[in-house]
Design a protein around this motif. Structure first.
Motif, PDB file in Angstrom:
ATOM      1  N   HIS A  47       5.130   0.879  11.063  1.00 45.85           N
ATOM      2  CA  HIS A  47       3.799   0.043  11.315  1.00 45.85           C
ATOM      3  C   HIS A  47       3.792  -0.743  12.229  1.00 45.85           C
ATOM      4  N   ALA A  48       4.624  -1.401  12.871  1.00 44.90           N
ATOM      5  CA  ALA A  48       4.896  -2.026  14.069  1.00 44.90           C
ATOM      6  C   ALA A  48       4.124  -1.083  15.206  1.00 44.90           C
ATOM      7  N   ARG A  49       4.691   0.136  15.043  1.00 44.79           N
ATOM      8  CA  ARG A  49       4.507   1.165  16.250  1.00 44.79           C
ATOM      9  C   ARG A  49       2.898   1.480  15.977  1.00 44.79           C
ATOM     10  N   GLU A  50       2.446   1.746  14.840  1.00 44.02           N
ATOM     11  CA  GLU A  50       1.114   1.981  14.825  1.00 44.02           C
ATOM     12  C   GLU A  50       0.087   0.878  15.205  1.00 44.02           C
ATOM     13  N   MET A  51       0.732  -0.295  15.245  1.00 43.30           N
ATOM     14  CA  MET A  51      -0.203  -1.450  15.636  1.00 43.30           C
ATOM     15  C   MET A  51       0.285  -1.539  17.327  1.00 43.30           C
ATOM     16  N   HIS A  53       3.331  -2.025  18.753  1.00 42.19           N
ATOM     17  CA  HIS A  53       4.336  -2.848  19.079  1.00 42.19           C
ATOM     18  C   HIS A  53       5.720  -2.395  18.601  1.00 42.19           C
ATOM     19  N   ALA A  54       6.698  -2.755  19.501  1.00 43.19           N
ATOM     20  CA  ALA A  54       8.228  -2.326  18.826  1.00 43.19           C
ATOM     21  C   ALA A  54       8.542  -3.560  17.815  1.00 43.19           C
ATOM     22  N   VAL A  55       9.531  -3.486  17.047  1.00 42.19           N
ATOM     23  CA  VAL A  55       9.823  -4.416  15.972  1.00 42.19           C
ATOM     24  C   VAL A  55      10.664  -5.497  16.779  1.00 42.19           C
ATOM     25  N   ASP A  56      10.638  -6.688  16.536  1.00 36.74           N
ATOM     26  CA  ASP A  56      11.267  -7.809  17.132  1.00 36.74           C
ATOM     27  C   ASP A  56      12.351  -8.023  16.396  1.00 36.74           C
ATOM     28  N   ARG A  57      13.504  -7.546  16.621  1.00 38.77           N
ATOM     29  CA  ARG A  57      14.914  -7.342  15.849  1.00 38.77           C
ATOM     30  C   ARG A  57      15.622  -8.822  16.055  1.00 38.77           C
ATOM     31  N   GLU A  58      14.945 -10.027  16.931  1.00 36.09           N
ATOM     32  CA  GLU A  58      15.864 -11.247  17.143  1.00 36.09           C
ATOM     33  C   GLU A  58      15.627 -12.076  15.997  1.00 36.09           C
ATOM     34  N   ALA A  59      14.077 -11.927  15.221  1.00 28.72           N
ATOM     35  CA  ALA A  59      14.060 -13.038  14.169  1.00 28.72           C
ATOM     36  C   ALA A  59      12.565 -12.466  13.496  1.00 28.72           C
ATOM     37  N   PRO A  60      12.485 -12.626  12.317  1.00 32.71           N
ATOM     38  CA  PRO A  60      11.319 -12.257  11.627  1.00 32.71           C
ATOM     39  C   PRO A  60      10.366 -13.421  12.189  1.00 32.71           C
ATOM     40  N   PHE A  61       8.937 -12.950  11.869  1.00 32.73           N
ATOM     41  CA  PHE A  61       7.921 -13.799  12.410  1.00 32.73           C
ATOM     42  C   PHE A  61       6.748 -13.919  11.088  1.00 32.73           C
ATOM     43  N   TYR A  62       6.158 -14.947  11.088  1.00 33.60           N
ATOM     44  CA  TYR A  62       5.261 -15.079   9.773  1.00 33.60           C
ATOM     45  C   TYR A  62       3.881 -15.766  10.338  1.00 33.60           C
ATOM     46  N   PHE A  63       2.948 -15.514   9.403  1.00 31.40           N
ATOM     47  CA  PHE A  63       1.668 -16.263   9.224  1.00 31.40           C
ATOM     48  C   PHE A  63       1.506 -16.625   7.731  1.00 31.40           C
ATOM     49  N   THR A  64       0.478 -17.390   7.490  1.00 34.25           N
ATOM     50  CA  THR A  64       0.415 -18.018   6.121  1.00 34.25           C
ATOM     51  C   THR A  64      -1.038 -17.846   5.747  1.00 34.25           C
ATOM     52  N   LYS A  65      -1.287 -17.811   4.308  1.00 34.27           N
ATOM     53  CA  LYS A  65      -2.685 -17.936   3.954  1.00 34.27           C
ATOM     54  C   LYS A  65      -2.572 -19.132   2.943  1.00 34.27           C
ATOM     55  N   PRO A  66      -3.771 -19.548   2.742  1.00 37.04           N
ATOM     56  CA  PRO A  66      -3.943 -20.856   1.758  1.00 37.04           C
ATOM     57  C   PRO A  66      -3.766 -20.068   0.383  1.00 37.04           C
ATOM     58  N   ALA A  67      -3.664 -20.907  -0.644  1.00 45.41           N
ATOM     59  CA  ALA A  67      -3.402 -20.523  -2.151  1.00 45.41           C
ATOM     60  C   ALA A  67      -4.748 -19.875  -2.611  1.00 45.41           C
ATOM     61  N   THR A  68      -5.898 -20.236  -1.809  1.00 49.89           N
ATOM     62  CA  THR A  68      -7.349 -19.732  -2.449  1.00 49.89           C
ATOM     63  C   THR A  68      -7.381 -18.453  -2.013  1.00 49.89           C
ATOM     64  N   ALA A  69      -6.383 -17.877  -1.315  1.00 49.36           N
ATOM     65  CA  ALA A  69      -6.557 -16.477  -1.004  1.00 49.36           C
ATOM     66  C   ALA A  69      -6.237 -15.704  -2.321  1.00 49.36           C
ATOM     67  N   ILE A  70      -5.637 -16.103  -3.120  1.00 48.42           N
ATOM     68  CA  ILE A  70      -5.141 -15.235  -4.198  1.00 48.42           C
ATOM     69  C   ILE A  70      -6.280 -14.830  -5.059  1.00 48.42           C
ATOM     70  N   THR A 210       3.980  -4.637   5.307  1.00 44.69           N
ATOM     71  CA  THR A 210       3.388  -3.241   4.997  1.00 44.69           C
ATOM     72  C   THR A 210       3.850  -2.158   5.696  1.00 44.69           C
ATOM     73  N   PRO A 211       3.963  -0.992   5.114  1.00 51.54           N
ATOM     74  CA  PRO A 211       4.392   0.180   5.688  1.00 51.54           C
ATOM     75  C   PRO A 211       3.282   0.826   6.684  1.00 51.54           C
ATOM     76  N   ALA A 212       3.494   1.758   7.474  1.00 53.77           N
ATOM     77  CA  ALA A 212       2.501   2.585   8.391  1.00 53.77           C
ATOM     78  C   ALA A 212       1.388   3.070   7.116  1.00 53.77           C
ATOM     79  N   GLY A 213       0.211   3.092   7.801  1.00 51.06           N
ATOM     80  CA  GLY A 213      -0.869   3.969   7.130  1.00 51.06           C
ATOM     81  C   GLY A 213      -1.923   2.909   6.978  1.00 51.06           C
ATOM     82  N   VAL A 214      -2.011   1.766   7.417  1.00 58.29           N
ATOM     83  CA  VAL A 214      -3.003   0.848   7.290  1.00 58.29           C
ATOM     84  C   VAL A 214      -4.415   1.384   7.848  1.00 58.29           C
TER      85      VAL A 214
END
Length: 242
Positions: A47-51, A53-70, A210-214
């Protein structure tokens, strides 16, 4: 003689406090209240490649969603405003059931209550525009009903994360397929790493990537995401709001 002082009363609210989103739990009548939602970026190499980018193996990175996204599985969701490129992302969701702060990787799974199938719905055009400008992804990721989730299966009933197949179909056509063993950062690594920066708590969800194929979906589309051993997540896309 002293006059009794009335008990202190909480000040009135200007408007009703919003209720916490609640997620069903398989094999139980109890419900899981959602506190926060953390999402992991580029956690499958393909998935990183299809977007682009190469995978950053130094550390994971994140974004957040509000609880109202559920949004619950089997919901019908209106095509969201402000986008012409609305994407699905099928994910394993980790539901925490115990506090975790600065926990070593070896102990991290003790904080996991269970697992679920989830969809990280994305306004891809807004995300990519923000990314190109070096801006946060909030408009592309953190919007109402963008974190779809199926009932949570307790960890003991699911077993160890690894060989299970993760897949998604749109209108019956296969779009995504991988195995949880393809995760770049494991569940234990993610919980341990996040706990260095947050006091993780029961009710916190981690969408693990997510896996590739988005790809894009339009009104009328029907999505079904599956992970071996978990309840499937299903979603129907309705017309845009007038």
């Amino acid at each position: 003689m002293n006059t009794p002082t009335p008990a202190m009363q909480a000040p009135p609210l200007l408007f009703p406090a919003p209720a916490l989103p609640l997620v069903p739990v398989t094999g139980s009548t109890a419900l899981y209240p959602v506190h926060r939602i953390f999402c992991v970026g580029r956690n499958y190499a393909e998935h990183a490649r299809e977007m682009g980018h190469a995978v950053d193996r130094e550390a994971p990175f994140y974004f957040t969603k509000p609880a109202t996204a559920i949004a619950p599985s089997d919901a019908v969701i209106a095509y969201p405003p402000g986008t012409a490129n609305y994407h699905y992302e099928m994910e394993l969701v980790v539901a925490l059931g115990a506090p975790a702060f600065r926990v070593p990787e070896a102990d991290a799974l003790n904080a996991v209550f269970g697992y679920a199938c989830g969809l990280d719905m994305t306004r891809r055009d807004l995300q990519l525009d923000a990314r190109a400008k070096g801006r946060p992804w909030d408009l592309g990721k953190a919007f109402e009903q963008s974190a779809v989730i199926a009932p949570i299966t307790p960890a003991a009933a699911f077993g160890a994360v690894g060989p299970q197949r993760i897949a998604l179909t749109v209108d019956g056509t296969a779009r995504q397929e991988a195995h949880l063993s393809d995760l770049v950062w494991s569940v234990a690594e993610l919980v341990s790493h996040l706990s260095k920066y947050y006091h993780l708590a029961p009710g916190d969800l981690i969408y693990t990537g997510t896996p590739a194929g988005v790809g894009a979906v339009l009104p009328g589309a029907r999505l079904e995401g599956t992970i071996d051993g978990l309840q499937p997540v299903r979603l129907a896309i309705g017309p845009a709001e007038a």
